[in-house]
Design a protein around this motif. Sequence first.
Motif, PDB file in Angstrom:
ATOM      1  N   ASN A  10       3.277   6.093  -2.535  1.00  0.00           N
ATOM      2  CA  ASN A  10       4.431   6.575  -3.085  1.00  0.00           C
ATOM      3  C   ASN A  10       4.450   6.872  -4.638  1.00  0.00           C
ATOM      4  O   ASN A  10       4.828   7.884  -4.971  1.00  0.00           O
ATOM      5  CB  ASN A  10       5.938   6.044  -2.799  1.00  0.00           C
ATOM      6  CG  ASN A  10       5.980   5.935  -1.281  1.00  0.00           C
ATOM      7  OD1 ASN A  10       5.510   6.777  -0.474  1.00  0.00           O
ATOM      8  ND2 ASN A  10       6.913   4.985  -1.027  1.00  0.00           N
ATOM      9  N   THR A  11       4.026   5.943  -5.298  1.00  0.00           N
ATOM     10  CA  THR A  11       3.736   6.106  -6.769  1.00  0.00           C
ATOM     11  C   THR A  11       2.812   7.119  -7.287  1.00  0.00           C
ATOM     12  O   THR A  11       3.071   7.919  -8.102  1.00  0.00           O
ATOM     13  CB  THR A  11       3.614   4.734  -7.564  1.00  0.00           C
ATOM     14  OG1 THR A  11       4.468   3.708  -7.130  1.00  0.00           O
ATOM     15  CG2 THR A  11       3.464   4.878  -9.128  1.00  0.00           C
ATOM     16  N   LEU A  12       1.590   7.218  -6.461  1.00  0.00           N
ATOM     17  CA  LEU A  12       0.362   8.136  -6.785  1.00  0.00           C
ATOM     18  C   LEU A  12       0.934   9.477  -6.672  1.00  0.00           C
ATOM     19  O   LEU A  12       0.912  10.330  -7.244  1.00  0.00           O
ATOM     20  CB  LEU A  12      -0.667   7.621  -6.164  1.00  0.00           C
ATOM     21  CG  LEU A  12      -1.547   6.423  -6.620  1.00  0.00           C
ATOM     22  CD1 LEU A  12      -2.446   5.945  -5.494  1.00  0.00           C
ATOM     23  CD2 LEU A  12      -2.331   6.747  -7.660  1.00  0.00           C
ATOM     24  N   ARG A  23       0.787  -1.147   0.036  1.00  0.00           N
ATOM     25  CA  ARG A  23       0.014  -0.071   0.120  1.00  0.00           C
ATOM     26  C   ARG A  23       0.904   1.167   0.108  1.00  0.00           C
ATOM     27  O   ARG A  23       0.603   2.166  -0.642  1.00  0.00           O
ATOM     28  CB  ARG A  23      -0.973   0.046   1.107  1.00  0.00           C
ATOM     29  CG  ARG A  23      -2.084  -0.890   1.258  1.00  0.00           C
ATOM     30  CD  ARG A  23      -3.109  -0.861   2.387  1.00  0.00           C
ATOM     31  NE  ARG A  23      -3.788   0.595   2.187  1.00  0.00           N
ATOM     32  CZ  ARG A  23      -4.918   0.607   1.315  1.00  0.00           C
ATOM     33  NH1 ARG A  23      -5.453  -0.520   0.742  1.00  0.00           N
ATOM     34  NH2 ARG A  23      -5.396   1.866   1.330  1.00  0.00           N
ATOM     35  N   GLN A  24       2.095   1.149   0.713  1.00  0.00           N
ATOM     36  CA  GLN A  24       3.011   2.451   0.879  1.00  0.00           C
ATOM     37  C   GLN A  24       3.593   2.703  -0.417  1.00  0.00           C
ATOM     38  O   GLN A  24       3.614   3.579  -0.870  1.00  0.00           O
ATOM     39  CB  GLN A  24       4.064   2.261   1.775  1.00  0.00           C
ATOM     40  CG  GLN A  24       5.005   3.261   2.210  1.00  0.00           C
ATOM     41  CD  GLN A  24       4.171   4.493   2.555  1.00  0.00           C
ATOM     42  OE1 GLN A  24       3.190   4.309   3.397  1.00  0.00           O
ATOM     43  NE2 GLN A  24       4.432   5.623   2.051  1.00  0.00           N
ATOM     44  N   LEU A  30      17.813  -0.400 -13.590  1.00  0.00           N
ATOM     45  CA  LEU A  30      18.198   1.029 -13.520  1.00  0.00           C
ATOM     46  C   LEU A  30      17.770   1.581 -12.516  1.00  0.00           C
ATOM     47  O   LEU A  30      18.240   2.326 -11.530  1.00  0.00           O
ATOM     48  CB  LEU A  30      18.070   1.881 -14.916  1.00  0.00           C
ATOM     49  CG  LEU A  30      18.608   3.107 -14.799  1.00  0.00           C
ATOM     50  CD1 LEU A  30      18.919   3.612 -16.372  1.00  0.00           C
ATOM     51  CD2 LEU A  30      17.495   4.153 -14.323  1.00  0.00           C
ATOM     52  N   GLY A  31      16.121   1.606 -12.347  1.00  0.00           N
ATOM     53  CA  GLY A  31      15.555   2.258 -11.174  1.00  0.00           C
ATOM     54  C   GLY A  31      15.703   1.743  -9.894  1.00  0.00           C
ATOM     55  O   GLY A  31      15.978   2.484  -8.988  1.00  0.00           O
ATOM     56  N   GLN A  32      15.806   0.415 -10.091  1.00  0.00           N
ATOM     57  CA  GLN A  32      16.034  -0.247  -8.562  1.00  0.00           C
ATOM     58  C   GLN A  32      17.281  -0.063  -8.074  1.00  0.00           C
ATOM     59  O   GLN A  32      17.404   0.057  -6.793  1.00  0.00           O
ATOM     60  CB  GLN A  32      15.912  -1.873  -8.802  1.00  0.00           C
ATOM     61  CG  GLN A  32      14.515  -2.152  -9.070  1.00  0.00           C
ATOM     62  CD  GLN A  32      14.674  -3.706  -9.571  1.00  0.00           C
ATOM     63  OE1 GLN A  32      15.386  -4.454  -9.683  1.00  0.00           O
ATOM     64  NE2 GLN A  32      13.253  -4.075 -10.347  1.00  0.00           N
ATOM     65  N   HIS A  53      11.384   3.237  -1.924  1.00  0.00           N
ATOM     66  CA  HIS A  53      10.325   2.842  -2.710  1.00  0.00           C
ATOM     67  C   HIS A  53      10.962   2.346  -4.307  1.00  0.00           C
ATOM     68  O   HIS A  53      10.298   1.288  -4.593  1.00  0.00           O
ATOM     69  CB  HIS A  53       9.662   4.172  -2.913  1.00  0.00           C
ATOM     70  CG  HIS A  53       8.651   3.998  -3.986  1.00  0.00           C
ATOM     71  ND1 HIS A  53       7.428   3.016  -4.067  1.00  0.00           N
ATOM     72  CD2 HIS A  53       8.172   4.953  -5.200  1.00  0.00           C
ATOM     73  CE1 HIS A  53       6.694   3.170  -4.908  1.00  0.00           C
ATOM     74  NE2 HIS A  53       7.032   4.292  -5.782  1.00  0.00           N
ATOM     75  N   MET A  54      12.000   3.219  -4.852  1.00  0.00           N
ATOM     76  CA  MET A  54      12.336   2.729  -6.040  1.00  0.00           C
ATOM     77  C   MET A  54      13.186   1.426  -6.037  1.00  0.00           C
ATOM     78  O   MET A  54      13.252   0.622  -7.101  1.00  0.00           O
ATOM     79  CB  MET A  54      13.410   3.952  -6.435  1.00  0.00           C
ATOM     80  CG  MET A  54      12.651   5.156  -6.763  1.00  0.00           C
ATOM     81  SD  MET A  54      13.508   6.702  -6.949  1.00  0.00           S
ATOM     82  CE  MET A  54      14.499   6.056  -8.538  1.00  0.00           C
TER      83      MET A  54
END
Lengths: 493, 412
Positions: A87-89, A82-83, B384-386, B375-376
Amino acid sequence: MSNVNITINDKPVSAAQGCTILEAATSSGIRIPTLCFLKGLVPHANCRICVVEVEGSRTFQPACATKVSEGMVIHTDSPAVRQSRKNTLELLLSRHSVDCHHCLRIGSSKCDDLDPTFCEMCFFCDCVREGICELQALAREYKVDILPYKLQPELYSIDLSTECIVRNPNKCIKCRRCVDVCTNVQTVHALSIVNRGSDIQVMPSMGKPLAESPCVQCGRCVQVCPTGAIHGLDKKDELIYHTHSYTTTTIAQVSDDVLDELAKLSKMKRSELDICHIVAGLKKIGVDYVVNEEVALSRGQAMAAQCLAENAATCERPIIITSSHAAAQFVNRYFPSLSGNVFSYDSAQQQFGKLVRENWSQEIKLEPSKKIYTISVTSNNDNKGEATKNGSVDFVINARELYRIFLRTGVNLKKIKKVDPDIFGVAVELAPPMMRLLAPVVWEIGSSVEEMDVTVGGLTLKAVVGKTLGHARQLLEQVKNETSPYQIIKISA
Amino acid sequence: MIREMRIVLRNAGKINPASIDDYISAGGYKALKKARTMDRKDLIGMLERSGNLRGRGGAGFNTGSKWGSAFQAEGPEKYVICNADEGEPGTYKDRIIMENDPHTVIEGILICAYAIGAKDCYIYCRGEYRDINALLKLAIMQAREKGLCDDVEIRVASGAGSYVCGEETALIESLEGKRGEPRLKPPFPTVAGFRRKPTVVNNVETFASVPVIVEKGADWFRAIGSLNYPGTKLICLSGDVVHRGSIEVPTNVTIRDIVYGFGGGIQDGRAIKTVQVGGSSCGFISPEHLDISVDFESMRKIGGALGSGAVMVVDDNHNIVDILVSISEFFAHESCGKCAPCREGTLRVAELVKRVADGEGIQADLEQIRTLADHMSRSCFCALGQSATTAISSAMSLFPNDFQSKLKAQEV
């Protein structure tokens, strides 16, 4: 096909081998939110909203594209997942122009007690998605409250070149649904991705305005856009002004195809809603006459059938028939050598416009001093382009816009008393095979062409109905290569 | 003192790279002839089991397994691609190999083509390496004239400057003429790669290691360096050391040996602060881990990565945040834009790091950087992003004071 045993949210689930986590979850009643995913197309896994936790995997996996395997343990709604979605949103919303989101009622967790319909009625929120933006819905679901980033100024200018389809790149979240549909389903190739990284943009080909690109205004991108980045030109205010005015006469034609979507939007069962509710609603906001499309549709078809019967023997083969302006444009653009074979007939909307101007104005004794405005209510988005190019009707309203108009004007479809539509003229009966050939087509991703035999002017001809422009391309390529087995090809956008 | 051990660079400086005769007289193309007399399965097994040659591009996948998987894949149409799109900041090992000895790479590619049964090979060369591009074409022409290519075709394709095209699936997309964006995996390239056919993609250094192994045998190779990652590794040394440059060492050599032995220590006699091993996509390691050897498994044990083998030394004169500015800007510039967390995340991380470095940051900015980094690393589409925030995460846990000292003084 054998099944595999997996666990989703501690619930044992048996899923077909080779299906995705999303399919397995959906079929067992577990909802996984998605944003870029479009059923029937190859998943891109761009948006990372559908990510889930798969035990033993270092990273989150996109549910839309990850295949299930024996013994997989999946968590679709854990706090970490969910987090991640939140974060993406936040990242997406902070680069989405905020003129719809400044109304923070929509996403605010502090306003949980607010009735969501209230938000949808908010007059300050000028979101063109009629308050049913998928991004907005997710933002509300994940309580995206304060955006922790510097908001971007609106970087890009709005493309109004086609006068019916509006492109606002500031609202684009780069999910690529439109590009996918334009390229892979419709094969129009009007839209593509340019630049890279955070400068990435969906652009009409060669960076030109949409009107100068190969776009034929089929409107399918409008249908799939999850936000308001591509939308039909909004004429709601003008429409409401004319319906309220005493110096004009307004006449609307309602197509059945809006019912499904309208029922869903109004949170009604499909069986609870019929066309009489819409007639009542439209009359309430001041539309003077409301008809269903039966008469116009059948008359358009009958004229087409008659014309085909008269000319079938002498026409160049194959006969390409269409009632869609976009499809005709498509042939002109990509198969100019076949444009002589195209035989266009009137769609319900075109015929309606003609009938009002030529016949009904006398029949119903419309006051000559009053200006007449015609309104076509239909879910078929290519009609907007057609009306703009041919001027067949003055306003084209789809289900979303109709829903929004009703919300704004206080029409409650659940409570309104039904009113029967007005009847002008009579519908024409058609032979069933001809009817099937000329019937309006529902655009759907993943549909296939339909073959049939029809008798025209004493000849039995092999006919085929293409339901997307992709089908049209495929069928016309066959003609070009002289491998087409059909004598009549119906195409639609 | 520990000495260099040149296996991949065995001919460097000794032969004229533009002359195939030089290469042949130095023993070149013997391995190819030997390989072509071997059974394909034996050849692959030699690399897979006994040789344990692992990919030198950064992921450390067993080369033999990769070839074996492509060999077993059905269908007559298979491809070999040499990944020469070297883009990791601080890395220039492939360039040194190709500049000095292009034929050893070509020989490796031809051996692979024989092993998996491919007829078409591509060298995807970084766009900026224009001279190398020409040199490779010359070398291929010479090999063809000598009849060494048999019926195998090798072509050189030029990248257009995108970092993500070093990722194998993005490279394949680019080679197919599409946008350089990574593909969904699985299917892996060995099953459905270039033109959706089985494809082996290996790094330049990996291909360059192959001929020697075939020639001298697996046992010989396995005796060199660490057990789990045998052989040699090209290291690109940069940063605050006295001598910068590229060296080839057995994989059991430690970072301390590299920095103080080959590098001659820190400039002006200052103290070492940290070392970044593997390029911008890898983390910083603390000086206490300097005695770790440069092999894949040891680096992984301490939470680092060997990556491409770049070693960037940082002395105690620097604030780590200043270094992170260019690293985060690099990723924001190189993100392809496909997935949302990377496209927007790299932009925001760069923005926040810049703000902190400029002395405008507050505590909340640091927390936001950490949130984004977590998060990433879990939600991005490709490596790349990871790994875009790996350096930042490691810097934040190693040097919290560097960040704190940069924060804007809060008014009380």
